[in-house]
Design a protein around this motif. Structure first.
Motif, PDB file in Angstrom:
ATOM      1  N   MET A   1     -14.435  -0.362  12.014  1.00 21.82           N
ATOM      2  CA  MET A   1     -13.107   0.103  11.723  1.00 21.82           C
ATOM      3  C   MET A   1     -12.851  -0.092  10.233  1.00 21.82           C
ATOM      4  O   MET A   1     -12.828  -1.203   9.753  1.00 21.82           O
ATOM      5  N   ASN A   2     -12.699   0.964   9.497  1.00 24.71           N
ATOM      6  CA  ASN A   2     -12.459   0.886   8.062  1.00 24.71           C
ATOM      7  C   ASN A   2     -10.977   0.977   7.756  1.00 24.71           C
ATOM      8  O   ASN A   2     -10.263   1.783   8.349  1.00 24.71           O
ATOM      9  N   ALA A   3     -10.518   0.151   6.799  1.00 19.84           N
ATOM     10  CA  ALA A   3      -9.124   0.205   6.380  1.00 19.84           C
ATOM     11  C   ALA A   3      -8.874   1.509   5.650  1.00 19.84           C
ATOM     12  O   ALA A   3      -9.658   1.936   4.824  1.00 19.84           O
ATOM     13  N   LYS A   4      -7.785   2.153   5.986  1.00 17.40           N
ATOM     14  CA  LYS A   4      -7.422   3.425   5.371  1.00 17.40           C
ATOM     15  C   LYS A   4      -5.970   3.364   4.955  1.00 17.40           C
ATOM     16  O   LYS A   4      -5.297   2.356   5.106  1.00 17.40           O
ATOM     17  N   GLU A   5      -5.463   4.478   4.463  1.00 14.85           N
ATOM     18  CA  GLU A   5      -4.067   4.578   4.084  1.00 14.85           C
ATOM     19  C   GLU A   5      -3.176   4.360   5.309  1.00 14.85           C
ATOM     20  O   GLU A   5      -3.480   4.833   6.403  1.00 14.85           O
ATOM     21  N   ILE A   6      -2.065   3.686   5.112  1.00 19.87           N
ATOM     22  CA  ILE A   6      -1.151   3.403   6.217  1.00 19.87           C
ATOM     23  C   ILE A   6      -0.456   4.682   6.670  1.00 19.87           C
ATOM     24  O   ILE A   6       0.080   5.431   5.861  1.00 19.87           O
ATOM     25  N   GLN A   7      -0.503   4.912   7.973  1.00 22.72           N
ATOM     26  CA  GLN A   7       0.196   6.030   8.590  1.00 22.72           C
ATOM     27  C   GLN A   7       1.411   5.477   9.327  1.00 22.72           C
ATOM     28  O   GLN A   7       1.322   4.431   9.958  1.00 22.72           O
ATOM     29  N   THR A   8       2.529   6.179   9.243  1.00 22.07           N
ATOM     30  CA  THR A   8       3.740   5.757   9.938  1.00 22.07           C
ATOM     31  C   THR A   8       4.240   6.917  10.781  1.00 22.07           C
ATOM     32  O   THR A   8       4.299   8.049  10.318  1.00 22.07           O
ATOM     33  N   GLU A   9       4.568   6.609  12.024  1.00 19.45           N
ATOM     34  CA  GLU A   9       5.130   7.628  12.898  1.00 19.45           C
ATOM     35  C   GLU A   9       6.383   7.094  13.583  1.00 19.45           C
ATOM     36  O   GLU A   9       6.489   5.901  13.849  1.00 19.45           O
ATOM     37  N   GLN A  10       7.331   7.976  13.804  1.00 21.49           N
ATOM     38  CA  GLN A  10       8.549   7.659  14.535  1.00 21.49           C
ATOM     39  C   GLN A  10       8.405   8.241  15.932  1.00 21.49           C
ATOM     40  O   GLN A  10       7.969   9.383  16.083  1.00 21.49           O
ATOM     41  N   TYR A  48       0.184   1.917  11.022  1.00 18.58           N
ATOM     42  CA  TYR A  48      -1.189   1.437  11.198  1.00 18.58           C
ATOM     43  C   TYR A  48      -2.076   2.134  10.177  1.00 18.58           C
ATOM     44  O   TYR A  48      -1.733   3.181   9.643  1.00 18.58           O
ATOM     45  N   ASN A  49      -3.223   1.523   9.895  1.00 20.76           N
ATOM     46  CA  ASN A  49      -4.117   2.122   8.899  1.00 20.76           C
ATOM     47  C   ASN A  49      -5.486   2.486   9.464  1.00 20.76           C
ATOM     48  O   ASN A  49      -6.422   2.729   8.718  1.00 20.76           O
ATOM     49  N   GLU A  52      -7.811   3.802  15.443  1.00 21.24           N
ATOM     50  CA  GLU A  52      -8.054   2.956  16.615  1.00 21.24           C
ATOM     51  C   GLU A  52      -6.863   2.064  16.944  1.00 21.24           C
ATOM     52  O   GLU A  52      -6.768   1.523  18.041  1.00 21.24           O
ATOM     53  N   LEU A  53      -5.955   1.870  15.982  1.00 22.18           N
ATOM     54  CA  LEU A  53      -4.793   1.010  16.180  1.00 22.18           C
ATOM     55  C   LEU A  53      -3.570   1.771  16.673  1.00 22.18           C
ATOM     56  O   LEU A  53      -2.560   1.169  17.019  1.00 22.18           O
ATOM     57  N   ALA A  54      -3.625   3.091  16.708  1.00 22.28           N
ATOM     58  CA  ALA A  54      -2.473   3.894  17.133  1.00 22.28           C
ATOM     59  C   ALA A  54      -2.093   3.536  18.571  1.00 22.28           C
ATOM     60  O   ALA A  54      -2.923   3.626  19.473  1.00 22.28           O
ATOM     61  N   HIS A  84      -3.882  -3.048   9.170  1.00 20.64           N
ATOM     62  CA  HIS A  84      -2.420  -3.070   9.220  1.00 20.64           C
ATOM     63  C   HIS A  84      -1.991  -2.445  10.535  1.00 20.64           C
ATOM     64  O   HIS A  84      -2.359  -1.308  10.842  1.00 20.64           O
ATOM     65  N   ASN A  85      -1.204  -3.169  11.306  1.00 19.19           N
ATOM     66  CA  ASN A  85      -0.678  -2.663  12.568  1.00 19.19           C
ATOM     67  C   ASN A  85       0.675  -3.310  12.797  1.00 19.19           C
ATOM     68  O   ASN A  85       0.769  -4.513  12.994  1.00 19.19           O
ATOM     69  N   GLU A  86       1.719  -2.512  12.725  1.00 20.69           N
ATOM     70  CA  GLU A  86       3.077  -3.045  12.854  1.00 20.69           C
ATOM     71  C   GLU A  86       3.911  -2.114  13.720  1.00 20.69           C
ATOM     72  O   GLU A  86       3.945  -0.908  13.490  1.00 20.69           O
ATOM     73  N   TRP A  87       4.569  -2.704  14.736  1.00 21.40           N
ATOM     74  CA  TRP A  87       5.453  -1.944  15.604  1.00 21.40           C
ATOM     75  C   TRP A  87       6.864  -2.467  15.412  1.00 21.40           C
ATOM     76  O   TRP A  87       7.117  -3.648  15.609  1.00 21.40           O
ATOM     77  N   GLU A  88       7.775  -1.609  15.047  1.00 14.87           N
ATOM     78  CA  GLU A  88       9.195  -1.941  14.984  1.00 14.87           C
ATOM     79  C   GLU A  88       9.857  -1.186  16.123  1.00 14.87           C
ATOM     80  O   GLU A  88       9.960   0.042  16.082  1.00 14.87           O
ATOM     81  N   LEU A  89      10.265  -1.925  17.150  1.00 13.10           N
ATOM     82  CA  LEU A  89      10.788  -1.322  18.369  1.00 13.10           C
ATOM     83  C   LEU A  89      12.264  -1.657  18.534  1.00 13.10           C
ATOM     84  O   LEU A  89      12.640  -2.826  18.559  1.00 13.10           O
ATOM     85  N   ARG A  90      13.087  -0.636  18.633  1.00 14.91           N
ATOM     86  CA  ARG A  90      14.507  -0.818  18.914  1.00 14.91           C
ATOM     87  C   ARG A  90      14.786  -0.198  20.277  1.00 14.91           C
ATOM     88  O   ARG A  90      14.463   0.962  20.508  1.00 14.91           O
TER      89      ARG A  90
END
Length: 103
Positions: A1-10, A48-49, A52-54, A84-90
């Motif tokens: 798993m290679n680190a890549k640019e951070i992708q953000t999705e809503q 996530y970057n 595989e982390l999506a 990088h793997n971050e979930w902001e859940l509301r």
């Protein structure tokens, strides 16, 4: 798993016909922030970057009870440096939790 640019999705999930909901969160690597105040059932910001982390999100309603599952796919790599793997859940604060677990 290679680190890549951070992708953000809503992602937003609507309540539908659910009178109550059980939410299950499954994450093996990363950070989760959970809060209330969302208009839909779920308002998520997922960053996530590596593809595989999506996270995978599944929501179903049966007999008035909703079942929401947010899960990270199983990881097979041992190299987690610079991941990088971050979930902001509301969540909607007015939807009650189910009185019993759905199996």
């Amino acid at each position: 798993m290679n680190a890549k640019e951070i992708q953000t999705e809503q992602r937003q999930i609507e309540r539908g016909e659910a009178q109550s909901v059980v939410a299950t969160l499954k994450m093996g690597l990363g950070e989760i922030t959970v809060a209330g105040g969302a208009a839909p059932l779920l308002d998520a910001r997922l960053s996530y970057n590596a593809p595989e982390l999506a996270p995978e999100i599944d929501y179903q309603v049966e007999d008035g009870q909703g079942r929401l599952e947010i899960r990270q796919p199983e990881l097979h790599s041992r190299s987690f440096k610079k991941q990088h793997n971050e979930w902001e859940l509301r969540f909607n604060s007015e939807v009650p939790p189910a009185s019993k677990a759905i199996t």
